[in-house]
Scaffold this motif. Sequence first.
Motif, mmCIF file in Angstrom:
data_model
loop_
_atom_site.group_PDB
_atom_site.id
_atom_site.type_symbol
_atom_site.label_atom_id
_atom_site.label_comp_id
_atom_site.label_asym_id
_atom_site.label_seq_id
_atom_site.Cartn_x
_atom_site.Cartn_y
_atom_site.Cartn_z
ATOM 1 N N PRO A 2 0.825 -1.224 0.000
ATOM 2 C CA PRO A 2 0.000 0.000 0.000
ATOM 3 C C PRO A 2 0.858 1.273 0.000
ATOM 4 O O PRO A 2 0.514 2.253 -0.655
ATOM 5 N N GLU A 3 1.957 1.242 0.720
ATOM 6 C CA GLU A 3 2.835 2.410 0.733
ATOM 7 C C GLU A 3 3.427 2.639 -0.657
ATOM 8 O O GLU A 3 3.526 3.768 -1.117
ATOM 9 N N LEU A 4 3.795 1.548 -1.335
ATOM 10 C CA LEU A 4 4.314 1.668 -2.701
ATOM 11 C C LEU A 4 3.257 2.258 -3.619
ATOM 12 O O LEU A 4 3.560 3.109 -4.465
ATOM 13 N N VAL A 5 2.027 1.834 -3.453
ATOM 14 C CA VAL A 5 0.942 2.372 -4.268
ATOM 15 C C VAL A 5 0.789 3.862 -3.995
ATOM 16 O O VAL A 5 0.672 4.673 -4.922
ATOM 17 N N ASP A 6 0.809 4.256 -2.726
ATOM 18 C CA ASP A 6 0.689 5.677 -2.379
ATOM 19 C C ASP A 6 1.853 6.470 -2.965
ATOM 20 O O ASP A 6 1.663 7.564 -3.506
ATOM 21 N N MET A 40 4.107 10.112 -7.029
ATOM 22 C CA MET A 40 5.006 10.380 -8.153
ATOM 23 C C MET A 40 4.200 10.804 -9.379
ATOM 24 O O MET A 40 4.590 11.730 -10.089
ATOM 25 N N ARG A 41 3.070 10.124 -9.603
ATOM 26 C CA ARG A 41 2.229 10.488 -10.743
ATOM 27 C C ARG A 41 1.752 11.926 -10.575
ATOM 28 O O ARG A 41 1.785 12.715 -11.516
ATOM 29 N N ASP A 42 1.315 12.278 -9.372
ATOM 30 C CA ASP A 42 0.830 13.626 -9.137
ATOM 31 C C ASP A 42 1.954 14.649 -9.316
ATOM 32 O O ASP A 42 1.741 15.722 -9.886
ATOM 33 N N THR A 102 4.702 14.325 -11.098
ATOM 34 C CA THR A 102 5.193 14.399 -12.479
ATOM 35 C C THR A 102 4.128 14.882 -13.441
ATOM 36 O O THR A 102 4.440 15.194 -14.588
ATOM 37 N N ALA A 103 2.882 14.981 -13.003
ATOM 38 C CA ALA A 103 1.820 15.461 -13.883
ATOM 39 C C ALA A 103 2.110 16.893 -14.345
ATOM 40 O O ALA A 103 1.753 17.266 -15.454
ATOM 41 N N ALA A 104 2.753 17.651 -13.520
ATOM 42 C CA ALA A 104 3.050 19.041 -13.866
ATOM 43 C C ALA A 104 4.195 19.152 -14.853
ATOM 44 O O ALA A 104 4.404 20.220 -15.438
ATOM 45 N N LEU A 105 4.934 18.093 -15.074
ATOM 46 C CA LEU A 105 6.106 18.185 -15.947
ATOM 47 C C LEU A 105 5.729 18.541 -17.383
ATOM 48 O O LEU A 105 6.483 19.241 -18.067
ATOM 49 N N GLU A 129 12.675 18.810 -7.088
ATOM 50 C CA GLU A 129 12.968 18.382 -5.720
ATOM 51 C C GLU A 129 11.916 17.402 -5.221
ATOM 52 O O GLU A 129 12.231 16.386 -4.598
ATOM 53 N N ARG A 130 10.649 17.692 -5.526
ATOM 54 C CA ARG A 130 9.582 16.767 -5.113
ATOM 55 C C ARG A 130 9.728 15.434 -5.830
ATOM 56 O O ARG A 130 9.560 14.369 -5.231
ATOM 57 N N LEU A 131 10.040 15.481 -7.106
ATOM 58 C CA LEU A 131 10.223 14.248 -7.869
ATOM 59 C C LEU A 131 11.397 13.444 -7.330
ATOM 60 O O LEU A 131 11.297 12.224 -7.175
ATOM 61 N N ASP A 132 12.490 14.112 -6.988
ATOM 62 C CA ASP A 132 13.654 13.428 -6.433
ATOM 63 C C ASP A 132 13.279 12.722 -5.137
ATOM 64 O O ASP A 132 13.641 11.567 -4.909
ATOM 65 N N GLY A 133 12.531 13.413 -4.279
ATOM 66 C CA GLY A 133 12.099 12.795 -3.018
ATOM 67 C C GLY A 133 11.206 11.588 -3.264
ATOM 68 O O GLY A 133 11.341 10.551 -2.609
ATOM 69 N N SER A 134 10.302 11.703 -4.223
ATOM 70 C CA SER A 134 9.409 10.579 -4.528
ATOM 71 C C SER A 134 10.195 9.392 -5.072
ATOM 72 O O SER A 134 9.938 8.242 -4.710
ATOM 73 N N VAL A 135 11.159 9.662 -5.938
ATOM 74 C CA VAL A 135 11.965 8.580 -6.515
ATOM 75 C C VAL A 135 12.792 7.904 -5.432
ATOM 76 O O VAL A 135 12.887 6.673 -5.380
#
Length: 174
Positions: free
Chosen positions: A26-30, A35-37, A39-42, A129-135
Motif C-alpha cells: 500500500p505504501e508503494l501504491v501511495d 510520483m504520478r501527481d 510528475t503530472a506538472a512536468l 525536488e519533489r520528484l527526487d524525493g518521490s523517486v
Amino acid sequence: MAPDFRSLGRISALPGDVLAALRMIPELVDNTRAMRDHTAALERVAEALDRVAADTAALPEVREGIARIEAETRVLGDMDTRLAAIGGAMPTLIEVQRHLAQLPETMGRLDDGIERLSGLMERILTALERLDGSVETLQGSVEPLGRLAGRVPGQRRSRPATAGDGGESGGTSE
C-alpha cells in the motif's frame, strides 16, 4: 482451465520479511500515486519551457539593439558641450531622442521576460525536488521487494556459471 491455487497453502510458511514486504505494497501504491501527481506538472513545465525558449530567443536581438543604442548614446555625454556647434544637426538629435524614448519600454519587456523565466525556473526546481524525493522513497520501498523476489517459492534462480556445471541451476523449487 481452472487456476491452480495449491501454492496458496504455503503463504503461512513465508518468511517474516516477505510478509513485511507485502505489507509495504500500500505504501508503494501511495508513493507511485504521489510520483504520478508530482510528475503530472512536468508536461506543463515542458510547455512553459518551450514558451520561455521562444521568449528568450529574442534576447540576442535585444542585446544587439542595446549594443547599438549604447553605441549611439555614447555621444550624448559630449552633447551638452557641443550643443551650440550642432544646432544644424538638431533633426538628427531629435531622431536619436526618439530611439532613447523606446529604451525604457524595451528594457521593461526584457525585465518582464527575465522575471517570468525566473519564476518558471523556481517552479521547475521545486517540481524536481519533489520528484527526487518521490523517486528516493520509491527506490527505498522497492529494494526489499527485489530481494524478496528471489526467495519466493516456485521461482527459478539463475546463478553464474562455474566450471563444469553449465550455468543454470536446472529446475524450479516447487
